[in-house]
Design an enzyme around this catalytic site. Sequence first.
Site, PDB file in Angstrom:
ATOM      1  N   MET A 165     -11.197  -6.173   5.360  1.00  0.00           N
ATOM      2  CA  MET A 165     -10.401  -5.255   6.167  1.00  0.00           C
ATOM      3  C   MET A 165     -10.072  -5.934   7.497  1.00  0.00           C
ATOM      4  O   MET A 165     -10.947  -6.469   8.170  1.00  0.00           O
ATOM      5  CB  MET A 165     -11.175  -3.955   6.452  1.00  0.00           C
ATOM      6  CG  MET A 165     -11.410  -3.061   5.261  1.00  0.00           C
ATOM      7  SD  MET A 165      -9.955  -2.680   4.275  1.00  0.00           S
ATOM      8  CE  MET A 165      -8.898  -1.860   5.484  1.00  0.00           C
ATOM      9  N   HIS A 222      -8.415   0.841  -3.983  1.00  0.00           N
ATOM     10  CA  HIS A 222      -9.326   0.620  -2.855  1.00  0.00           C
ATOM     11  C   HIS A 222     -10.003   1.947  -2.530  1.00  0.00           C
ATOM     12  O   HIS A 222      -9.388   2.838  -1.945  1.00  0.00           O
ATOM     13  CB  HIS A 222      -8.495   0.083  -1.674  1.00  0.00           C
ATOM     14  CG  HIS A 222      -9.257  -0.066  -0.393  1.00  0.00           C
ATOM     15  ND1 HIS A 222      -8.621  -0.252   0.816  1.00  0.00           N
ATOM     16  CD2 HIS A 222     -10.588  -0.079  -0.124  1.00  0.00           C
ATOM     17  CE1 HIS A 222      -9.537  -0.356   1.771  1.00  0.00           C
ATOM     18  NE2 HIS A 222     -10.729  -0.248   1.238  1.00  0.00           N
ATOM     19  N   ASP A 262      -4.801   3.332  -1.860  1.00  0.00           N
ATOM     20  CA  ASP A 262      -5.818   3.650  -0.854  1.00  0.00           C
ATOM     21  C   ASP A 262      -6.349   5.057  -1.039  1.00  0.00           C
ATOM     22  O   ASP A 262      -5.693   6.033  -0.684  1.00  0.00           O
ATOM     23  CB  ASP A 262      -5.203   3.517   0.545  1.00  0.00           C
ATOM     24  CG  ASP A 262      -5.068   2.066   0.963  1.00  0.00           C
ATOM     25  OD1 ASP A 262      -6.059   1.319   0.841  1.00  0.00           O
ATOM     26  OD2 ASP A 262      -3.973   1.680   1.415  1.00  0.00           O
ATOM     27  N   SER A 287       2.891  -0.384   5.995  1.00  0.00           N
ATOM     28  CA  SER A 287       4.035  -0.064   6.852  1.00  0.00           C
ATOM     29  C   SER A 287       5.070  -1.183   6.872  1.00  0.00           C
ATOM     30  O   SER A 287       6.277  -0.916   6.910  1.00  0.00           O
ATOM     31  CB  SER A 287       3.560   0.289   8.256  1.00  0.00           C
ATOM     32  OG  SER A 287       2.546  -0.582   8.671  1.00  0.00           O
ATOM     33  N   HIS A 316      -1.256  -1.395  -4.213  1.00  0.00           N
ATOM     34  CA  HIS A 316      -2.520  -1.125  -3.521  1.00  0.00           C
ATOM     35  C   HIS A 316      -2.660   0.382  -3.307  1.00  0.00           C
ATOM     36  O   HIS A 316      -1.815   1.020  -2.673  1.00  0.00           O
ATOM     37  CB  HIS A 316      -2.539  -1.882  -2.192  1.00  0.00           C
ATOM     38  CG  HIS A 316      -3.853  -1.830  -1.482  1.00  0.00           C
ATOM     39  ND1 HIS A 316      -4.927  -2.603  -1.842  1.00  0.00           N
ATOM     40  CD2 HIS A 316      -4.274  -1.077  -0.445  1.00  0.00           C
ATOM     41  CE1 HIS A 316      -5.947  -2.343  -1.046  1.00  0.00           C
ATOM     42  NE2 HIS A 316      -5.580  -1.403  -0.185  1.00  0.00           N
ATOM     43  N   ASP A 337      -6.386  -6.730   4.216  1.00  0.00           N
ATOM     44  CA  ASP A 337      -5.787  -5.397   4.267  1.00  0.00           C
ATOM     45  C   ASP A 337      -5.817  -4.821   5.678  1.00  0.00           C
ATOM     46  O   ASP A 337      -6.898  -4.605   6.229  1.00  0.00           O
ATOM     47  CB  ASP A 337      -6.589  -4.492   3.308  1.00  0.00           C
ATOM     48  CG  ASP A 337      -6.056  -3.073   3.206  1.00  0.00           C
ATOM     49  OD1 ASP A 337      -4.997  -2.777   3.772  1.00  0.00           O
ATOM     50  OD2 ASP A 337      -6.729  -2.264   2.519  1.00  0.00           O
ATOM     51  N   GLY A 338      -4.619  -4.567   6.209  1.00  0.00           N
ATOM     52  CA  GLY A 338      -4.521  -3.839   7.467  1.00  0.00           C
ATOM     53  C   GLY A 338      -3.738  -4.581   8.534  1.00  0.00           C
ATOM     54  O   GLY A 338      -4.122  -5.678   8.934  1.00  0.00           O
ATOM     55  N   MET A 369      -8.928   7.913  -0.020  1.00  0.00           N
ATOM     56  CA  MET A 369      -9.748   8.311   1.144  1.00  0.00           C
ATOM     57  C   MET A 369     -10.303   9.713   0.944  1.00  0.00           C
ATOM     58  O   MET A 369      -9.588  10.611   0.499  1.00  0.00           O
ATOM     59  CB  MET A 369      -8.885   8.312   2.399  1.00  0.00           C
ATOM     60  CG  MET A 369      -8.221   6.986   2.691  1.00  0.00           C
ATOM     61  SD  MET A 369      -7.264   7.076   4.192  1.00  0.00           S
ATOM     62  CE  MET A 369      -6.566   5.418   4.219  1.00  0.00           C
ATOM     63  N   SER A 378       0.856  -1.193   0.000  1.00  0.00           N
ATOM     64  CA  SER A 378       0.000   0.000   0.000  1.00  0.00           C
ATOM     65  C   SER A 378       0.888   1.238   0.000  1.00  0.00           C
ATOM     66  O   SER A 378       1.688   1.434   0.926  1.00  0.00           O
ATOM     67  CB  SER A 378      -0.888   0.021   1.240  1.00  0.00           C
ATOM     68  OG  SER A 378      -1.386   1.341   1.419  1.00  0.00           O
ATOM     69  N   MET A 437     -12.108   4.203  -0.509  1.00  0.00           N
ATOM     70  CA  MET A 437     -12.744   4.449   0.791  1.00  0.00           C
ATOM     71  C   MET A 437     -13.452   5.789   0.688  1.00  0.00           C
ATOM     72  O   MET A 437     -13.032   6.794   1.269  1.00  0.00           O
ATOM     73  CB  MET A 437     -11.673   4.448   1.885  1.00  0.00           C
ATOM     74  CG  MET A 437     -11.148   3.053   2.189  1.00  0.00           C
ATOM     75  SD  MET A 437      -9.601   3.069   3.092  1.00  0.00           S
ATOM     76  CE  MET A 437      -8.466   3.160   1.717  1.00  0.00           C
ATOM     77  N   GLY A 455      -8.789   3.903   7.251  1.00  0.00           N
ATOM     78  CA  GLY A 455      -8.524   5.321   7.490  1.00  0.00           C
ATOM     79  C   GLY A 455      -7.054   5.624   7.693  1.00  0.00           C
ATOM     80  O   GLY A 455      -6.588   6.701   7.333  1.00  0.00           O
ATOM     81  N   PHE A 456      -6.334   4.667   8.249  1.00  0.00           N
ATOM     82  CA  PHE A 456      -4.933   4.938   8.571  1.00  0.00           C
ATOM     83  C   PHE A 456      -4.075   3.693   8.362  1.00  0.00           C
ATOM     84  O   PHE A 456      -4.538   2.585   8.617  1.00  0.00           O
ATOM     85  CB  PHE A 456      -4.800   5.392  10.036  1.00  0.00           C
ATOM     86  CG  PHE A 456      -5.608   6.621  10.326  1.00  0.00           C
ATOM     87  CD1 PHE A 456      -5.073   7.884  10.091  1.00  0.00           C
ATOM     88  CD2 PHE A 456      -6.920   6.518  10.773  1.00  0.00           C
ATOM     89  CE1 PHE A 456      -5.827   9.018  10.314  1.00  0.00           C
ATOM     90  CE2 PHE A 456      -7.690   7.649  10.999  1.00  0.00           C
ATOM     91  CZ  PHE A 456      -7.147   8.914  10.774  1.00  0.00           C
ATOM     92  N   GLY A 457      -2.837   3.917   7.938  1.00  0.00           N
ATOM     93  CA  GLY A 457      -1.869   2.832   7.880  1.00  0.00           C
ATOM     94  C   GLY A 457      -1.303   2.603   9.276  1.00  0.00           C
ATOM     95  O   GLY A 457      -1.534   3.397  10.197  1.00  0.00           O
TER      96      GLY A 457
HETATM   97  C1  DX5 Z   1      -6.299   1.356   5.714  1.00  0.00           C
HETATM   98  C2  DX5 Z   1      -5.799   1.040   4.318  1.00  0.00           C
HETATM   99  C3  DX5 Z   1      -4.713   0.008   4.297  1.00  0.00           C
HETATM  100  C4  DX5 Z   1      -3.494   0.383   5.078  1.00  0.00           C
HETATM  101  C5  DX5 Z   1      -2.488  -0.720   5.079  1.00  0.00           C
HETATM  102  O1  DX5 Z   1      -7.301   2.305   5.614  1.00  0.00           O
HETATM  103  O2  DX5 Z   1      -6.854   0.552   3.521  1.00  0.00           O
HETATM  104  O3  DX5 Z   1      -4.383  -0.358   2.980  1.00  0.00           O
HETATM  105  O4  DX5 Z   1      -2.919   1.529   4.606  1.00  0.00           O
HETATM  106  O5  DX5 Z   1      -1.415  -0.274   5.820  1.00  0.00           O
HETATM  107  P1  DX5 Z   1      -0.734  -1.165   6.949  1.00  0.00           P
HETATM  108  O6  DX5 Z   1      -0.220  -2.379   6.253  1.00  0.00           O
HETATM  109  O7  DX5 Z   1       0.337  -0.278   7.479  1.00  0.00           O
HETATM  110  O8  DX5 Z   1      -1.796  -1.495   7.952  1.00  0.00           O
HETATM  111 ZN    ZN Z   2      -6.490  -0.547   1.487  1.00  0.00          ZN
END
Ligand code: DX5
Ligand code: ZN
Length: 218
Positions: A139, A67, A36, A200, A34, A177-178, A38, A9, A69, A144-146
């Site tokens: 999910m 993806h 993301d 990450s 990937h 994912d996540g 948002m 991602s 969101m 929302g956040f990595g």
């Molecule tokens: C969360 C995203 C994910 C996320 C993955 O909202 O959809 O794709 O960024 O990041 P990690 O692997 O750091 O959880």
């Molecule tokens: Zn994602």
Amino acid sequence: MKNIKIAPSILSADFSKMGQEVADITANGADYIHLDVMDGNFVPNFSFGQKLIKEIRPYSKAVFDTHLMILNPWKYIEEFAKAGSDIITIHKEACGERLLDTVKAVKSLGVKAGVVINPDTPVDAIKDVIDEIDLLLLMSVFPGFGGQKFIEYVLPKIEQASALIKSTGRNIDLEVDGGITLENVKAVKDAGANVIVAGSTVFNCPDRAKVIKELREI
Ligand code: DX5
Ligand code: ZN
């Protein structure tokens, strides 16, 4: 078992040099990129839109896995298709009753269609569309956040989704994912996932080729 695909991602990449980042992870073994997206409404954060995707497209031949969101995804799918997405994945929670129609609209654009559910949405919620989709994304954090922690109760949902996919006899990717790390990736694969998103874990590692290979082979 299906071939495992690794989908870094880019949310965790260096945004000031995104073209190079995408080229680099592709050279280091990424199968999918990937992406993301948002909107600050469906999720409490912003990331990037179709312009960035279009501009990084020439830097990689990997599958662009978008993806979304966002609320009202049907308004924007055409732009994300034109930007170079190979797969567009939409949230059940953002579509409600319009899920099937939106999946069909994605396919009519010549792009693969994915559907995604949050950790607290049951697999049953997407049963009606399983025969139409190319990818099912589960999910394992609230989006929302990595860099969040993997939610363990998603593991039995992966098994359930895998069984549902098998029952169709169709070739549907099962993506998770996540919060995926070198510690928990084996459990995710054992439960039946074949596409592994990692933000990450990939971008915080100085040796990206090694971490991508390990995520695939562990
Ligand atoms: C969360 C995203 C994910 C996320 C993955 O909202 O959809 O794709 O960024 O990041 P990690 O692997 O750091 O959880
Ligand atoms: Zn994602």
